[in-house]
Design an enzyme around this catalytic site. Sequence first.
Site, PDB file in Angstrom:
ATOM      1  N   LEU A   1       0.864  -1.183   0.000  1.00 50.77           N
ATOM      2  CA  LEU A   1       0.000   0.000   0.000  1.00 50.77           C
ATOM      3  C   LEU A   1       0.899   1.231   0.000  1.00 50.77           C
ATOM      4  O   LEU A   1       0.970   1.995   0.952  1.00 50.77           O
ATOM      5  CB  LEU A   1      -0.929  -0.023   1.210  1.00 50.77           C
ATOM      6  CG  LEU A   1      -2.321   0.567   1.001  1.00 50.77           C
ATOM      7  CD1 LEU A   1      -2.968   0.061  -0.268  1.00 50.77           C
ATOM      8  CD2 LEU A   1      -3.218   0.253   2.173  1.00 50.77           C
ATOM      9  N   HIS A   2       1.620   1.379  -1.134  1.00 50.42           N
ATOM     10  CA  HIS A   2       2.568   2.479  -1.271  1.00 50.42           C
ATOM     11  C   HIS A   2       2.066   3.434  -2.353  1.00 50.42           C
ATOM     12  O   HIS A   2       1.424   3.014  -3.291  1.00 50.42           O
ATOM     13  CB  HIS A   2       3.949   1.914  -1.644  1.00 50.42           C
ATOM     14  CG  HIS A   2       4.881   2.942  -2.162  1.00 50.42           C
ATOM     15  ND1 HIS A   2       5.583   3.772  -1.318  1.00 50.42           N
ATOM     16  CD2 HIS A   2       5.181   3.325  -3.419  1.00 50.42           C
ATOM     17  CE1 HIS A   2       6.294   4.603  -2.063  1.00 50.42           C
ATOM     18  NE2 HIS A   2       6.069   4.357  -3.331  1.00 50.42           N
ATOM     19  N   ALA A   3       2.402   4.707  -2.236  1.00 49.01           N
ATOM     20  CA  ALA A   3       2.144   5.751  -3.234  1.00 49.01           C
ATOM     21  C   ALA A   3       0.819   5.611  -3.987  1.00 49.01           C
ATOM     22  O   ALA A   3      -0.215   5.989  -3.461  1.00 49.01           O
ATOM     23  CB  ALA A   3       3.307   5.880  -4.189  1.00 49.01           C
ATOM     24  N   ARG A   4       0.853   5.073  -5.219  1.00 53.07           N
ATOM     25  CA  ARG A   4      -0.361   5.068  -6.034  1.00 53.07           C
ATOM     26  C   ARG A   4      -1.527   4.335  -5.365  1.00 53.07           C
ATOM     27  O   ARG A   4      -2.595   4.921  -5.200  1.00 53.07           O
ATOM     28  CB  ARG A   4      -0.070   4.501  -7.420  1.00 53.07           C
ATOM     29  CG  ARG A   4      -1.277   4.611  -8.302  1.00 53.07           C
ATOM     30  CD  ARG A   4      -1.057   4.280  -9.737  1.00 53.07           C
ATOM     31  NE  ARG A   4      -2.206   4.803 -10.460  1.00 53.07           N
ATOM     32  CZ  ARG A   4      -2.194   5.908 -11.154  1.00 53.07           C
ATOM     33  NH1 ARG A   4      -1.104   6.605 -11.262  1.00 53.07           N
ATOM     34  NH2 ARG A   4      -3.283   6.339 -11.742  1.00 53.07           N
ATOM     35  N   PRO A   5      -1.337   3.074  -4.953  1.00 52.02           N
ATOM     36  CA  PRO A   5      -2.468   2.397  -4.306  1.00 52.02           C
ATOM     37  C   PRO A   5      -2.929   3.112  -3.035  1.00 52.02           C
ATOM     38  O   PRO A   5      -4.132   3.172  -2.762  1.00 52.02           O
ATOM     39  CB  PRO A   5      -1.942   0.997  -4.000  1.00 52.02           C
ATOM     40  CG  PRO A   5      -0.503   0.988  -4.322  1.00 52.02           C
ATOM     41  CD  PRO A   5      -0.201   2.165  -5.168  1.00 52.02           C
TER      42      PRO A   5
END
Lengths: 160, 84
Positions: free
Chosen positions: B14-18
């Site tokens: 669950l990094h940046a884009r998501p």
Amino acid sequence: MLNILGKKAEKLIIYKPVKGKVIDLSEVPDAVFSERLMGDGAAIEPEGNEVAAPCDGKVLLVPKTLHAIALEAENGVELLIHIGIDTVELGGQGFTCHVNAGDPVRRGDKLISFDREAIGREGKALTTPIVITNAEEKNIEIVKLGTDNSDVLMELAVKG
Amino acid sequence: MLKEIIRVNGKDGLHARPAAEFVQLCKRLKSDVKLEKNGTVVPGKSIIGIMSLGIAKGEDVTIIVEGGDEGEALNVIMELLNKE
């Protein structure tokens, strides 16, 4: 003193965390930033190799990969500084962080150093977006952006 | 209130884009959404909060949804987090 209706916007100056040319977020080659999914802000094409605190505040977060840092300014504005494009893929290589989550910082304090050559060798651009991650919640507006040669990155009006 | 443990399948966790997509989704929902990992609870609308959980691919996170549309809200959240 409770004066909600007549509350005046507080001004907050965000200085450049690193010297360099100011770039519109829409021109950053990563859709998360150019589409402002992370929030509104601006980007810098860094000339140096050190990211310093752009305002007084507190460190909120340093990811394990050390390629970004989140800060909270004294009036609750949250900022994310993201060094380079797709640099999460480097797994921390080329980055040295000098602070920890929870540390208080003053404007100009050294936060993260980065190795321009090592990051360049991996084919990553150094373009560094600086975005406000709680603009809606705090009713924050970017009043104006700094110029390429000034120390100021952006001036904010905080109405929340 | 609904609670559900879910495994995050996206390649960067669950990094940046998501994380940004998750926050945008939470802002559209009527229900209040929280995420919990190892006892730390953060609001679903806080991108910094979510990133501070450092959720990697294959890790479990607890979704807590409360409000009028909680059933439907939980479904769309599960759909987003199950995406590879």
